[in-house]
Design an enzyme around this catalytic site. Structure first.
Site, PDB file in Angstrom:
ATOM      1  N   THR A   1       0.766  -1.188  -0.070  1.00  0.00           N
ATOM      2  CA  THR A   1      -0.054  -0.017   0.203  1.00  0.00           C
ATOM      3  C   THR A   1       1.018   1.325   0.063  1.00  0.00           C
ATOM      4  O   THR A   1       2.253   1.091  -0.043  1.00  0.00           O
ATOM      5  CB  THR A   1      -0.913  -0.099   1.187  1.00  0.00           C
ATOM      6  OG1 THR A   1      -1.590  -1.250   1.199  1.00  0.00           O
ATOM      7  CG2 THR A   1      -1.963   1.056   1.267  1.00  0.00           C
TER       8      THR A   1
ATOM      9  N   ASN B   1      -3.843  -3.072  -3.210  1.00  0.00           N
ATOM     10  CA  ASN B   1      -3.838  -4.368  -2.470  1.00  0.00           C
ATOM     11  C   ASN B   1      -2.508  -5.060  -2.646  1.00  0.00           C
ATOM     12  O   ASN B   1      -1.473  -4.442  -2.273  1.00  0.00           O
ATOM     13  CB  ASN B   1      -4.762  -5.435  -2.933  1.00  0.00           C
ATOM     14  CG  ASN B   1      -5.205  -6.433  -1.835  1.00  0.00           C
ATOM     15  OD1 ASN B   1      -4.720  -6.175  -0.536  1.00  0.00           O
ATOM     16  ND2 ASN B   1      -5.934  -7.579  -2.286  1.00  0.00           N
TER      17      ASN B   1
END
Length: 584
Positions: A391, A411
């Site tokens: 992230t 993700n």
């Protein structure tokens, strides 16, 4: 709908002794529902720093944000510029094909706002969307390609924040990102390392291979990576705002690419996406405030739960082994509750008042054995949730005292590995953050999390934990990427701050993590000495070195007593932190 707290929290003054001279009865103002009512700040925001600061995961993004500040933009404009740039130069971590959470402090209005731009499940998704005919989970469908992608929220966040909080138009705040996408940027070793995790998946999708590889292989360091189609998409967003992404030609190309490759999106899925302004988790301890992410993030609730449990112990005076044991047990219990109770508040009831109550904190604290680890299976909860580990985070403070703490994601590294032809949009694989098969016993015989089951229009649970800690003396802005480890990293960083450590210490502190299941203390190499590892093992803990450093914290400290602003970017990454001269 969520339950709001029915009675105030209590936290002994010890936890904040270095920040507060006294601690009156705290009030919990948590109410993370769909709402347009802002959370008002305490009176401790009574001055302006006179300096600005940005900490982000890439030097080009930090520079883009500082340029916007110099052009007259505020912290919210700068945050858009930083995030948009990160989406170009960090295609492995964030972008307009993904989403995220934005915690804002509006100094003029003296209000905190939380912008939920998390991805949404398309209308075609359902509880058993990723199950094969035999009932097993189709991991490839959940991770790779357009079937793994939720409807992106990042572009909507840019449009919303610019319209409601910014001073400059998107044409200015997106300008640096457009140039970076069109003209290119040099590939670095961090890019090469993360591409190594997803190389085979990227090779499966010709458009992604064309954009992110060089002759179907990982580009060499220094390779100039250009994304001209992404530059055009960003230009459409800059010109037309929300409609430039979610309707019109960009949306048409997105739908064509997704649906011709096995996805099931509709025009209504895109046009119907909305960011939600939610009340942040906002707890006051006397004059000190902890403000963090509400559901569908699990981070803010877990952070407050851990602080509440910790308040029952004289943790600052403990030796390293005893303190590690205590922090591990606190993490174990907060993560256990996270696995059972947390989900999208628009779809499930989240018992916030019970989770944050003093009664629960005391009960959990009393269950902690000071010399022996608690087996996680003894806590009788569901299995934990898996999340992608890459992230990004950005922290911004402007000279007027506006603040942004934003954690953004697609993700896994390079998300779903699928780029929609003609758009340059690399799609997320955030659908994998749902529980693909709720109710299925795991290897420990425990049942999965029903609250995070897939449903049309639902937002998957997340650990992203953008946080602000404010007092009359100081304001701290922090956050980090790292999947399920985000919460424990922010917790450890916050403890460094609460002990009066410099901002550089928050981001560089050696890290360890316990998430209830698996029942191990995961840690970075070198976090514990040999003697400490032996002692923790004797207490019943299992230790697992993860083999690498993790996390990429970005942090800012405004010391109001000294009228000094400092910022730091995690030394584990390649990011940069910049502070403007006083008066600029």
């Amino acid at each position: 709908m969520l339950h709001t707290a029915s009675r105030p929290l209590t936290l002994i003054p010890l936890l904040f002794a270095l920040l507060l001279s006294a601690c009156s009865t705290p009030q919990n103002t948590t109410s993370p529902e769909r709402s347009n009512a802002p959370t008002s700040a305490a009176s401790s925001h009574n001055s302006a720093p006179g300096q600005a600061a940005i900490a982000s995961a890439h030097p080009l993004a930090t520079a883009a944000g500082m340029a916007v500040l110099e052009e007259g933009g505020n912290a919210f404009d700068a945050a858009i510029a930083v995030a948009a740039s990160l989406g170009v130069v960090e295609p492995y971590s964030a972008g307009i094909g993904g989403g995220g959470f934005w915690l804002l402090y509006d100094a003029k209005a003296a209000q905190y706002r939380f912008i939920d731009a998390r991805e949404m499940a398309p209308a075609a998704a359902h509880r058993d969307y990723y199950l094969n005919a035999d009932g097993t989970v189709n991991r490839d469908k959940a991770v790779n390609g357009p079937t793994a992608a939720g409807i992106p929220g990042q572009a909507a966040a840019f449009a919303h924040i610019s319209e409601h909080y910014g001073e400059l138009p998107l044409k200015k705040t997106l300008r640096a990102a457009i140039h970076q996408a069109r003209d290119g940027f040099p590939v670095d070793e961090h890019y090469r390392t993360l591409m190594g995790y997803r190389l085979e998946a990227i090779r499966r999708f010709p458009e992604s291979a064309r954009l992110f590889l060089d002759d179907n292989d990982i580009p060499a360091a220094g390779f100039n990576l250009q994304q001209p189609e992404l530059a055009q998409t960003l230009s459409a967003l800059a010109a037309d705002g929300f409609d430039g992404f979610y309707t019109g030609s960009v949306a048409e190309r997105l739908l064509q690419a997704v649906n011709s490759n096995g996805g099931e999106w509709t025009a209504a899925d895109l046009a119907g996406y909305r960011v939600i302004e939610r009340e942040p988790v906002h707890v006051r301890y006397g004059a000190l405030e902890v403000i963090s992410a509400p559901p569908p993030s699990s981070g803010g609730i877990a952070i407050v739960q851990m602080l509440n449990m910790l308040s029952h112990f004289d943790w600052k005076t403990m030796n390293a082994v005893d303190q590690t044991h205590l922090l591990t047990e606190v993490m174990r219990r907060a993560y256990r509750d996270r696995a059972e109770f947390l989900g999208d508040p628009d779809f499930v009831e989240v018992p916030v008042s019970e989770l944050l109550s003093e009664a629960r904190a005391q009960a959990w604290a009393e269950s902690i054995d000071p010399v022996q680890a608690t087996p996680s299976l003894d806590l009788a909860g569901p299995k934990n949730l898996n999340e992608g580990f890459h992230t990004t985070h950005l922290s911004v403070l402007d000279k007027d005292g506006n603040m942004v703490s934003a954690t953004l994601s697609i993700n896994l590294p390079f998300g779903s590995a699928f780029t929609a032809a003609g758009t340059g949009i690399l799609l997320n694989n955030e659908m994998d953050d749902f529980s693909a098969k709720p109710g299925e016993p795991n290897a420990y015989g425990l049942v999965g999390n029903e609250a995070n089951a897939i449903a049309p229009g639902k937002r998957p649970l997340s650990s992203m934990t953008p946080t602000i800690i404010n007092s009359p003396q100081q304001s701290a802005i922090l956050g980090t990427p790292g999947g399920s480890r985000i919460i424990s990293m922010v917790f450890l960083g916050a403890l460094e701050h609460l002990q009066g450590k410099a901002v550089e210490d928050w981001v560089s502190r050696p890290r360890f993590h316990h998430q209830y299941l698996p029942d191990v203390i995961q840690h970075e190499p070198g976090t514990f000495s040999d003697q400490q590892q032996v002692a923790l093992t004797r207490m019943g803990h299992r230790l697992q070195a993860v083999g690498r450093q993790y996390g990429n914290m970005q942090a800012i400290l405004w010391d109001k007593r000294k009228q000094q602003v400092t910022a730091a970017s995690d030394p584990r990454g390649i990011g940069s932190a910049s502070v403007s001269p006083a008066g600029k």
